[in-house]
Scaffold this active site. Structure first.
Site, PDB file in Angstrom:
ATOM      1  N   SER A 185       0.846  -1.191   0.000  1.00  0.00           N
ATOM      2  CA  SER A 185       0.000   0.000   0.000  1.00  0.00           C
ATOM      3  C   SER A 185       0.877   1.235   0.000  1.00  0.00           C
ATOM      4  O   SER A 185       2.037   1.194   0.402  1.00  0.00           O
ATOM      5  CB  SER A 185      -0.892  -0.001   1.242  1.00  0.00           C
ATOM      6  OG  SER A 185      -1.580   1.218   1.359  1.00  0.00           O
ATOM      7  N   HIS A 186       0.296   2.340  -0.406  1.00  0.00           N
ATOM      8  CA  HIS A 186       0.979   3.622  -0.327  1.00  0.00           C
ATOM      9  C   HIS A 186       1.050   4.109   1.122  1.00  0.00           C
ATOM     10  O   HIS A 186       1.876   4.941   1.457  1.00  0.00           O
ATOM     11  CB  HIS A 186       0.242   4.656  -1.173  1.00  0.00           C
ATOM     12  CG  HIS A 186       0.437   4.455  -2.626  1.00  0.00           C
ATOM     13  ND1 HIS A 186      -0.135   3.411  -3.319  1.00  0.00           N
ATOM     14  CD2 HIS A 186       1.179   5.147  -3.527  1.00  0.00           C
ATOM     15  CE1 HIS A 186       0.226   3.485  -4.582  1.00  0.00           C
ATOM     16  NE2 HIS A 186       1.027   4.533  -4.735  1.00  0.00           N
ATOM     17  N   SER A 187       0.186   3.600   1.958  1.00  0.00           N
ATOM     18  CA  SER A 187       0.078   4.040   3.341  1.00  0.00           C
ATOM     19  C   SER A 187       0.456   2.913   4.298  1.00  0.00           C
ATOM     20  O   SER A 187      -0.137   1.830   4.247  1.00  0.00           O
ATOM     21  CB  SER A 187      -1.365   4.483   3.621  1.00  0.00           C
ATOM     22  OG  SER A 187      -1.591   4.598   5.000  1.00  0.00           O
TER      23      SER A 187
END
Length: 129
Positions: A9-11
């Site tokens: 994920s980007h987060s």
């Protein structure tokens, strides 16, 4: 051979949350979050994804990778390009819904599903419709 999951994920918070949720239904499945950039920003990291895959493979697990957005997919595809042919047979990128796919894949792995069945569960969009 058991199957582990890598959540890309980007987060970091999002990936950790998906891992936490999946663990509730798949306690024995090895799960790794590979999220954020190397310096802690929003984004993805080739090294984080590669390290997570390597860790699971070195522990003897096949690996299914799930992603949240398009550029995470590009990062995963780059990691896959660097795997040798033998390793590539044990690692699958499963495009599908991140949360539902991770839970479905985790449950399938928990009950002993093989690499192909875990990847297929991750891709099944209508499981939770």
């Amino acid at each position: 051979m058991s199957v582990g999951l890598v959540i890309v994920s980007h987060s970091e918070k999002l990936a950790e949350g998906v891992v936490e949720l999946t663990e509730q239904m798949a306690r024995d499945v090895p799960l790794r979050a590979a999220a954020g950039t190397d310096d802690g920003r929003i984004g993805t990291s080739f090294d984080k994804v590669s390290d997570a895959v390597t860790e699971l493979r070195e522990a003897g697990h096949d690996v299914v990778i799930l992603t949240d957005l398009g550029s995470a997919t590009m990062t995963v595809e780059a990691v896959l390009d660097f795997l040798d042919d033998d390793e590539r047979e044990h690692v699958v990128f499963a495009e599908g819904p991140l949360v539902e796919g991770a839970v479905a894949a985790g449950v399938t792995a928990q009950v002993g599903g093989d690499l192909a069945s875990v990847a297929e569960a991750a891709r099944a969009r209508e499981l939770f419709a």
